[in-house]
Motif scaffolding. Structure first.
Motif, PDB file in Angstrom:
ATOM      1  N   ALA A 249     -13.087 -13.538 -15.564  1.00  0.00           N
ATOM      2  CA  ALA A 249     -13.767 -12.352 -15.035  1.00  0.00           C
ATOM      3  C   ALA A 249     -12.770 -11.225 -14.761  1.00  0.00           C
ATOM      4  CB  ALA A 249     -14.525 -12.715 -13.758  1.00  0.00           C
ATOM      5  N   GLU A 250     -11.629 -11.553 -14.187  1.00  0.00           N
ATOM      6  CA  GLU A 250     -10.606 -10.536 -13.928  1.00  0.00           C
ATOM      7  C   GLU A 250     -10.061  -9.958 -15.236  1.00  0.00           C
ATOM      8  OE1 GLU A 250      -7.747 -12.562 -11.594  1.00  0.00           O
ATOM      9  OE2 GLU A 250      -9.008 -12.680  -9.798  1.00  0.00           O
ATOM     10  N   ASP A 252     -11.683  -9.786 -18.049  1.00  0.00           N
ATOM     11  CA  ASP A 252     -12.732  -8.950 -18.638  1.00  0.00           C
ATOM     12  C   ASP A 252     -12.678  -7.527 -18.080  1.00  0.00           C
ATOM     13  OD1 ASP A 252     -13.586 -11.040 -20.158  1.00  0.00           O
ATOM     14  OD2 ASP A 252     -15.349 -11.513 -18.933  1.00  0.00           O
ATOM     15  N   LYS A 253     -12.368  -7.401 -16.804  1.00  0.00           N
ATOM     16  CA  LYS A 253     -12.242  -6.066 -16.203  1.00  0.00           C
ATOM     17  C   LYS A 253     -11.066  -5.302 -16.811  1.00  0.00           C
ATOM     18  CE  LYS A 253     -14.241  -7.466 -11.751  1.00  0.00           C
ATOM     19  NZ  LYS A 253     -13.992  -7.612 -10.297  1.00  0.00           N
ATOM     20  N   LEU A 254      -9.951  -5.996 -17.012  1.00  0.00           N
ATOM     21  CA  LEU A 254      -8.787  -5.350 -17.631  1.00  0.00           C
ATOM     22  C   LEU A 254      -9.089  -4.926 -19.066  1.00  0.00           C
ATOM     23  CD1 LEU A 254      -5.899  -7.692 -16.396  1.00  0.00           C
ATOM     24  CD2 LEU A 254      -6.475  -5.409 -15.544  1.00  0.00           C
ATOM     25  N   GLU A 256     -12.037  -4.217 -20.367  1.00  0.00           N
ATOM     26  CA  GLU A 256     -12.954  -3.070 -20.368  1.00  0.00           C
ATOM     27  C   GLU A 256     -12.220  -1.780 -20.024  1.00  0.00           C
ATOM     28  OE1 GLU A 256     -17.098  -1.493 -18.289  1.00  0.00           O
ATOM     29  OE2 GLU A 256     -16.333  -3.508 -17.848  1.00  0.00           O
ATOM     30  N   ALA A 257     -11.361  -1.829 -19.014  1.00  0.00           N
ATOM     31  CA  ALA A 257     -10.632  -0.627 -18.612  1.00  0.00           C
ATOM     32  C   ALA A 257      -9.747  -0.116 -19.755  1.00  0.00           C
ATOM     33  CB  ALA A 257      -9.792  -0.912 -17.373  1.00  0.00           C
TER      34      ALA A 257
END
Length: 396
Positions: A249-250, A252-254, A256-257
Motif C-alpha cells: 500500500a505504501e 502504491d502511493k509512491l 502514483e505520486a
C-alpha cells in the motif's frame, strides 16, 4: 581509419569486449572490470581503432548499467542484442565451446551484419523511478502470495473449516488469525467478545467475521496433532501478510505520486482498464518512448499480443502465439483488457463478438488487447485522452 564494431558480453563483476573491423578481423579482445576507470580506458582504446564505433551489449540494465551510461554519456551509439539471440547466432560460428570472448565476438559480428535492432537511449528519470518502484512491488506481491499460500497450508492442517470460510487476502481475517487460530480458542471467547476484540482493532464487518469464525469452530471439536505449534506459525504468517500488505500500500502511493509527474499520465490512465499500477508498469516495460518501436504493430509484438506467421511449403496463413516477447508488458495488456470488459461497454461488445465467432475466452481477450494497443498508440502519438467517440467521428 575505418568503422569499428564492438561487442560487450556483460557480467556482474567483469565484462569482455571484442572489437572488429569491416572484414570481421579482430582488433581488440579484453576483459575489463565493471568499474568506471577501466570502462573509460576501454572506450578510449576502442575509439583509437577507427573513425566511428558502433557498440552492442547483451544486457540493457543491471550489471551493464554503468557501461551503458558511460557510452551514452560519450555520445556512443549502443544497440541491444538479447542473450537468447546471441545463443542462437553462436550456433552459426565455428566451435562448440562457449566463452565470454566468443560471445563478445559473436555480438560484435552481429553488430556488423544486422541493421534491425533498436538503439538504447538515455532513460527518462520518471520512467527509471517507476521501473524501480514497480519492480519492487512485483517482488513484494510475489512474497505476499507465497506467504498467503503457506498460511493457508498451515491453517488447513489444523482448522480446515476456518480456512475455507475466510478470505486470507483481506485485513479482517488476517487480524482474526493474529489472535485466534483454533476452534477451542474461538469457542472460549464467544461471539460477543470476539466482535469487541475485532472492532478494537478496526476490523471491517466485525459482526459477520466473528459469526463466520464461530460457525466454523462449532463444526470442529477435534484437536489435531501439532495444533499448538501450528497455531503459533499461523499467528506469525498472518502478521507477515499484514506487514506485506502495508508495504504494498505504501509503495502504491509512491508509484502514483511519481506516475502523476509523467507527461503521459492523463493519456494513459484515460484508457479503460489502465489504472495507476498497470499504467506505471506499461511505462516501466516500454520506457515510455513510443518512437523506439516505430509502429503499433511492433509494440503489440513486443507485448506478445500479436500472432506471428508459421508458414511452410504449401501451408500459409498459419498463425501462432509468439514465443519471444516481454512477459511483463503482456500481463499489462492482458490484465487491462480484462478490466476493460467489466467497465467499458465498447470493450464488452468487442469481447462478446469474438466469443460469438467461436473464439475461446483467452483468444477473445488477446484480440481485445491487440486492438487496444492500436488505440493506446494513437492516443500517445496525438497526446490526447481516450474518448468513446473519436474526434474525427464527431467532426463528421
Amino acid at each position: 581509419m575505418a568503422d569499428i564494431w564492438a561487442g560487450i558480453d556483460a557480467g556482474k563483476t567483469h565484462h569482455h569486449c571484442v572489437a572488429i573491423d569491416e572484414s570481421g578481423r579482430r582488433l581488440l579482445s579484453r576483459r575489463v572490470a565493471n568499474d568506471e576507470p577501466e570502462l573509460l580506458q576501454l572506450l578510449a582504446d576502442v575509439l583509437d581503432l577507427g573513425d566511428e564505433v558502433t557498440w552492442r551489449i547483451d544486457l540493457a540494465d543491471g550489471g551493464a548499467a554503468l557501461a551503458i551510461a558511460i557510452l551514452l554519456n560519450h555520445d556512443q551509439p549502443v544497440l541491444y542484442l538479447s542473450g537468447r539471440a546471441i545463443h542462437r547466432a553462436s550456433e552459426g560460428y565455428r566451435g562448440e565451446g562457449k566463452t565470454d570472448a566468443k560471445d563478445a565476438a559473436v555480438i560484435a559480428d552481429q553488430t556488423r551484419i544486422r541493421r534491425d535492432l533498436h538503439p538504447l537511449r538515455t532513460g527518462d528519470e520518471t520512467v527509471t523511478d517507476l521501473k524501480i518502484l514497480t519492480g519492487r512491488r512485483m517482488d513484494l506481491v510475489a512474497d505476499r502470495t507465497r506467504t498467503v499460500n503457506r498460511l493457508r497450508a498451515q491453517l488447513t492442517s489444523v482448522f480446515p473449516g476456518l480456512e475455507r470460510a475466510l478470505d486470507l487476502t483481506k485485513t479482517g481475517p488476517l487480524t482474526l488469525l493474529t489472535g485466534y487460530q483454533t476452534p477451542a480458542a474461538l469457542r472460549r471467547i464467544g461471539t460477543k467478545r470476539l466482535v469487541t476484540w475485532l472492532r478494537n482493532r478496526s476490523a471491517r464487518n466485525a459482526d459477520q467475521l466473528a459469526e463466520t469464525a464461530l460457525q466454523a469452530a462449532e463444526r470442529q471439536h477435534t484437536s489435531l496433532p501439532g495444533e499448538k505449534l501450528t497455531a503459533q506459525l499461523v499467528h506469525t504468517l498472518a502478521k507477515e501478510v499484514t506487514a506485506l500488505n502495508q508495504q504494498v500500500a505504501e509503495l502504491d502511493k509512491l508509484i502514483e505520486a511519481r506516475f502523476r509527474q509523467h507527461r503521459d499520465f492523463e493519456v494513459i490512465t484515460s484508457m479503460p482498464g489502465l489504472g495507476i499500477i498497470l499504467g506505471a508498469e506499461f511505462l516501466a516495460a516500454t520506457g515510455g518512448d513510443m518512437e523506439a518501436f516505430g509502429t503499433a504493430d511492433r509494440l503489440a509484438g513486443f507485448g506478445g499480443v500479436a500472432p506471428v506467421p508459421r508458414d511452410s511449403g504449401k501451408i500459409s496463413g498459419n498463425l501462432r502465439r509468439p514465443q519471444r516477447y516481454n512477459r511483463r508488458l503482456q500481463r499489462v495488456f492482458y490484465s487491462s483488457a480484462l478490466f476493460s470488459i467489466r467497465h467499458s461497454e465498447e470493450s464488452r461488445r468487442f469481447y462478446d463478438r469474438k466469443r460469438a465467432e467461436g473464439k475461446r475466452h483467452t483468444q477473445a481477450v488477446l484480440a481485445l488487447a491487440r486492438r487496444r494497443v492500436n488505440v493506446l498508440w494513437a492516443l500517445l502519438r496525438d497526446g490526447r485522452r481516450y474518448e468513446v467517440t473519436p474526434p474525427t467521428a464527431l467532426a463528421a
